[in-house]
Each structure stands twice: as structure tokens, then as C-alpha cells.
Design an enzyme around this catalytic site. Structure first.
Site, short mmCIF file in Angstrom:
data_model
loop_
_atom_site.label_atom_id
_atom_site.label_comp_id
_atom_site.label_asym_id
_atom_site.label_seq_id
_atom_site.Cartn_x
_atom_site.Cartn_y
_atom_site.Cartn_z
N LYS A 19 0.80 -1.44 0.03
CA LYS A 19 -0.12 -0.01 0.11
C LYS A 19 0.81 1.32 0.11
O LYS A 19 0.32 2.51 -0.38
CB LYS A 19 -0.86 0.03 1.21
CG LYS A 19 -1.87 -1.23 1.31
CD LYS A 19 -2.57 -1.68 -0.05
CE LYS A 19 -3.22 -2.88 0.23
NZ LYS A 19 -3.86 -3.10 -1.25
N TYR A 35 -12.02 -15.48 2.33
CA TYR A 35 -11.08 -14.46 2.68
C TYR A 35 -10.64 -14.32 4.05
O TYR A 35 -11.54 -14.52 4.83
CB TYR A 35 -11.57 -12.96 2.22
CG TYR A 35 -10.89 -11.92 2.81
CD1 TYR A 35 -10.05 -11.32 2.01
CD2 TYR A 35 -11.04 -11.19 4.18
CE1 TYR A 35 -9.07 -10.51 2.33
CE2 TYR A 35 -10.22 -10.09 4.38
CZ TYR A 35 -9.33 -9.76 3.50
OH TYR A 35 -8.53 -8.77 4.07
N TYR A 65 -2.68 -12.80 2.48
CA TYR A 65 -2.23 -12.39 1.11
C TYR A 65 -0.92 -13.13 0.53
O TYR A 65 -1.33 -14.03 -0.17
CB TYR A 65 -2.19 -10.85 0.90
CG TYR A 65 -3.42 -10.17 1.24
CD1 TYR A 65 -4.34 -9.84 0.55
CD2 TYR A 65 -3.62 -9.68 2.55
CE1 TYR A 65 -5.41 -9.08 0.61
CE2 TYR A 65 -4.55 -8.84 3.09
CZ TYR A 65 -5.59 -8.76 2.01
OH TYR A 65 -6.77 -8.01 2.36
C1 LIG Z 1 -0.09 -7.58 2.25
C2 LIG Z 1 -1.41 -7.55 1.04
N1 LIG Z 1 -0.76 -8.14 -0.09
C3 LIG Z 1 -1.49 -8.11 -1.19
C4 LIG Z 1 -2.63 -7.51 -1.32
C5 LIG Z 1 -3.44 -7.54 -2.38
O1 LIG Z 1 -3.30 -6.17 -3.14
P1 LIG Z 1 -4.54 -5.68 -4.03
O2 LIG Z 1 -5.62 -5.34 -2.88
O3 LIG Z 1 -3.85 -4.70 -4.55
O4 LIG Z 1 -4.87 -6.67 -5.05
C6 LIG Z 1 -3.03 -6.87 -0.14
C7 LIG Z 1 -4.35 -5.73 0.07
O5 LIG Z 1 -4.74 -5.59 0.83
C8 LIG Z 1 -2.31 -6.63 1.15
O6 LIG Z 1 -2.57 -6.17 2.44
#
Ligand SMILES: Cc1ncc(COP(=O)(O)O)c(C=O)c1O
Length: 332
Positions: free
Chosen positions: A48, A262, A288
């Protein structure tokens, strides 16, 4: 492509390293590299930071005094937005969605939530399934009603302005790989609210770099995820003045590793977390990057990437581990 045309507030430690993962490579029988976007800085780093550079640029252009955003309870996006607001003297209004349904003490109070509070953000929690776009608008209206100037950041910072951060990351990866004479066959990333994946695809397309990106989904089914990423990648390329450069075939997501849903972790995620930690000293996150690594490991073991040089984009999130102590500790 000329990113200096866009307002930007420098927040990140860039370039992040592009490093080999020697022991994981040996274990999986491929040439695996890692792009260390867990080291972008800003409240412990993560993907982010890059998006927020452009989003804060836009917020300051509009004279905003309050950032308004939303995410799941253990959102990394929320943590980094709260830190960016604090560092730039902005107020920060957050809506947290109880998306996973977990009421565990560490989930609701530790990890990212503890840090959100440390950064002084105002937090409000709503039940899972709430219309979060409407909640953002409601909060922005409240800020306006008391004389403030809100800047609304969508969940995950995923709009064309935020995705510019990953256009820049795509450029950075290509420059680093070229400097090392490293021919990259594929980039693998977690894909959620779509901005990271879309920014990479748009950036690579606009550069004509011809490196495929594989997104490993963390929430939505494949059709929906690819449609979201494609739409945002097209919009991002248009913002760059290059409409039509992204084609539908450039967007590929594999959403077979979401598991129960999720933010819900399973043994495959725990195995990925432990393998990365114990072979190469890398800390992934349970929601993630750990899920993306679970997919990468399964696909590599199925022979999917034979002979390839792969770059795994580490999008950060390790702070979220402390919201999952019970699940992780019990499985180690
Ligand atoms: C640690 C982490 N990796 C990957 C993502 C996924 O990225 P995006 O939301 O841009 O698809 C997020 C999203 O919140 C995240 O916090």
C-alpha cells in the site's frame, strides 16, 4: 509513460530489493526471486505504500484534511493509510468490516488493529456484508458536515491513481532485472482489491515488456477477479495516456487457493508460511502473501513453472500475523 506528471508524496523506501530465494528455489526446482515490497517502509512496509504515494498526492491537490477508507478488521491497507495520515498531519477515519466473522481477541485487537490505534485513526466497525462503498460516503458526508475536507480512498487503495504505484513497481522490476541480466519469465503476486495486479499489468503493457503476471486470488472467484483486474488495468493505462494497450489475455488469475474464504487460513497457508520462514528467513502474511505462496508452491510442485525464472512479489502484511496467533501457533 511519465509518472512525474502525477502528484506524488514520497513515502516509500525505493527501490525495494530484488533478491534470489536460493533454498526455496532448490526445494521447488525453479529459479525463484523475490521483490521485497514488504520493505517499502511506512508502518512496517507492504504494497500500500506505493499506492498511497499517488493517493496522498491527489488528496493534497484537493486540499483534503481527512483520509477516509475501509478494509477488513486486519487490513494492511488501513494500517498503512493510518500511518500515512499521521505522518502528514491528516485526520484518518476508518471503517472496519467484520468480513471473516472472527471475534478472537488477537484478531480484533492485535496486529494491524493495534497499529491503527497507535497511529491515532478513528475506527468504526460494521458487520460483514455491509455495503462498504455506502459507508465510505456516509463517513465522508459526516466529515463535510463538521467542516472537514475528506479524501475517500477505496478499499485496498485500488483505483487508477493508486494503481500507478504498481506501474512504477513494474518499471522498477524491469530496470533491476535488466541490470542483473536476469530474464524474468513470470511475476507472481497475490491479487485482492486488484490495484497491485492491475498496476503491474498496465505498467508492463505500456512498457512493452511482455512479462506475464500471474495473480493468485485471495477472495473472489476467477471470472470476477480477472474482470476487476482487467477493468482497472485498462483504466490505469488510459490514465497514463495509453488507452487500449492492455488486452484481456494479459490478465490471468488463479483463484483455486482461496480455501474457505477471505482471511481464513488453512494448513496449506501455514505450510507456505513455515517453508518461506525456515528456508529463506522470509516472513509472509496469512491473508495475502502466504496464500499466494501456497498457490505458487502447489503450482511449482505440479510442474507448472518448469525451467522458468519467477519473481514473487512480496506484498507485505506480516503485521497481520499477530492477529492470527491462535490459528498459527496451534498448527506449528
Ligand atoms: C499484504 C497484502 N498483499 C496483497 C494485497 C492485495 O493487493 P490488492 O488489494 O492490490 O490486490 C493486499 C491488499 O490489501 C495486502 O494487504
Amino acid at each position: 509513460m511519465h509518472l512525474a506528471r502525477f502528484a506524488r508524496i514520497r513515502l516509500a523506501h525505493l527501490p525495494t530489493p530484488l533478491e534470489p530465494l536460493p533454498r526455496l528455489s532448490e526445494e521447488l526446482g525453479l529459479d525463484l526471486w523475490i521483490k521485497r515490497d514488504d520493505c517499502t517502509g511506512l508502518a512496517g512496509g507492504g504494497n500500500k505504500t506505493r499506492k498511497l504515494e499517488f493517493l496522498l498526492g491527489a488528496a493534497f491537490e484537493q486540499d483534503a484534511d481527512t483520509l477516509v477508507t475501509q478494509g477488513a478488521v486486519q487490513s494492511n491497507h488501513v494500517r498503512q493509510t493510518a500511518a500515512a495520515a499521521a505522518a502528514h498531519g491528516l485526520a484518518c477515519e476508518i471503517i472496519l468490516e467484520e468480513r471473516t466473522g472472527s471475534k478472537a481477541t488477537d484478531y480484533v485487537g492485535n496486529g494491524n488493529v493495534l497499529l491503527d490505534r497507535l497511529f491515532g485513526a478513528t475506527l468504526r466497525t460494521v458487520p460483514g456484508g455491509t455495503d462498504m462503498v455506502a459507508e465510505l460516503e456516509k463517513t465522508a458526508a459526516e466529515v463535510r458536515a463538521r467542516g472537514g475536507k475528506p479524501y475517500v480512498i477505496p478499499g485496498g487503495g485500488s483505483n487508477p491513481v493508486g494503481a500507478l504505484g504498481y506501474v512504477d513497481c513494474a518499471r522498477e522490476i524491469v530496470v533491476q532485472a535488466d541490470e542483473m541480466d536476469l530474464e524474468v519469465h513470470r511475476i507472481v503476486t497475490a491479487t485482492g482489491s486488484a490495484g497491485t495486479h492491475a498496476g503491474l499489468v498496465a505498467g508492463l503493457a505500456v512498457m512493452g515488456a511482455d512479462i506475464p503476471v500471474l495473480g493468485i486470488g485471495v477472495r473472489a472467484p476467477k471470472d470476477r477477479q480477472e474482470a476487476n483486474v482487467f477493468k482497472l488495468a485498462e483504466e490505469t493505462a488510459a490514465l497514463l495516456g495509453q488507452p487500449g494497450r492492455v488486452t484481456r489475455e494479459m490478465v490471468v488469475a488463479d483463484c483455486d487457493y482461496v480455501g474457505e474464504g477471505y482471511g481464513l487460513i488453512d494448513q496449506g497457508v501455514i505450510d507456505a508460511l513455515t517453508l518461506a520462514a525456515r528456508l529463506d528467513g522470509i516472513v509472509l502474511d496469512p491473508v495475502y502473501s502466504g496464500k499466494a505462496m501456497k498457490g505458487l508452491i502447489a503450482l511449482a510442485r505440479a510442474g507448472q513453472f518448469k525451467g522458468e525464472t519467477l519473481v514473487f512479489l512480496h506484498t507485505g502484511g506480516a503485521q497481520g500475523l499477530f492477529g492470527y496467533q491462535t490459528e498459527i501457533e496451534g498448527a506449528l
